[in-house]
Scaffold this active site. Structure first.
Site: not given
Ligand code: PEP
Length: 254
Positions: A10-11, A97, A99, A169, A215, A236-237
């Site tokens: 969920w970040k 991660h 980030e 990722e 994504s 993520g999103g």
């Molecule tokens: C993530 O942050 O681990 C991720 C995969 O984000 P998203 O699915 O939004 O690309």
């Protein structure tokens, strides 16, 4: 043990109300609609974990954290340790991660310590690796992934390694709407599994879940999860919408 896992990162999202709505919807929809045995994990910000644990109690949906500190306890203002997470009933923790690597300077050696601390407290690390766009364009992606995986995880013995989950990722696919093709993802997943097989043997390599993240959406999840070495996703999103998250869970082969 190798199993399909779909984990929602969920970040930095989730007010109290949003957390309550999203977690309850996911639990209800999982109970009503998901019957392929996928392990669903919700990873809210630290402060939301207790609420997610309360709302998922008695269900098949698990709670995870997005990070933990490498030390047991002490004067580390603003941090949360693995023993604290474990004491609340958390099962999984995302480690490394991109980030965290990019914005908080987390490097492989530190991440290896976080993996150890998580495991010492019965948490399952979801260890992330992935190349940037310039690394891929420069042809360095295999080397980058190899270094991240080996430096973060290969100090573990076989038994401990089998108790980890790996997430590939590609940084260029995170939050960009650009997904790696199923073939591109499969190529790296097979590569990671081969690295493990060379050092630990194929039985160990075959027993580890390797998730794809970047994504993932309801529209591309089934194609990705159908690949031989892709054992689910780190989302993520799309994890912020219960309908999308559940549809991604349902895309796991039965
Ligand atoms: C993530 O942050 O681990 C991720 C995969 O984000 P998203 O699915 O939004 O690309």
């Amino acid at each position: 043990m190798r199993k399909y896992i779909v984990a929602g990162n969920w970040k930095m999202n989730g007010t109290l109300e949003e957390t309550q709505i999203l977690a309850s919807e996911v639990v209800n929809m999982y109970n009503d609609e998901v019957n392929n045995g996928v392990v669903a994990v919700l990873c809210p910000p630290f402060i939301g974990i207790a609420e997610v644990l309360r709302l998922t109690r008695g269900s098949e949906v698990k709670a995870g954290a997005q990070n933990c500190h490498q030390e047991l306890s002490g004067a580390f203002t603003g941090e949360v340790s693995a023993p604290i997470l474990a004491s609340f009933g958390v099962n999984y923790v995302i480690i490394g991660h991109s980030e965290r690597r990019e914005y908080f300077g987390e490097e492989n050696a530190l991440l290896a310590k976080k993996v150890d601390q998580a495991q010492a407290n019965q948490l399952i690390p979801i260890y992330c690796c992935g190349e940037t766009l310039s690394q891929r364009e420069g042809g360095a992606h295999f080397q980058v992934i190899e270094q991240q995986v080996k430096e973060g995880l290969f100090h573990l013995n076989a038994e401990k390694l089998q108790q980890t989950v790996i997430a590939y990722e590609p940084v260029w696919a995170i939050g960009t709407g650009k997904t790696a093709s199923a073939e591109q993802a499969q190529e790296i997943h097979a590569f990671i599994r081969s690295l493990i097989a060379i050092t630990y043997g194929s039985d160990v390599a075959d027993s580890i879940s390797i998730l794809y993240g970047g994504s993932v959406k309801p529209t591309n999840a089934a194609e990705l999860f159908a690949m031989a070495d892709i054992d689910g996703g780190l989302i993520g999103g799309a994890a912020l919408k219960s309908r999308d998250f559940i549809d991604i869970c349902k895309a796991v082969p039965a």
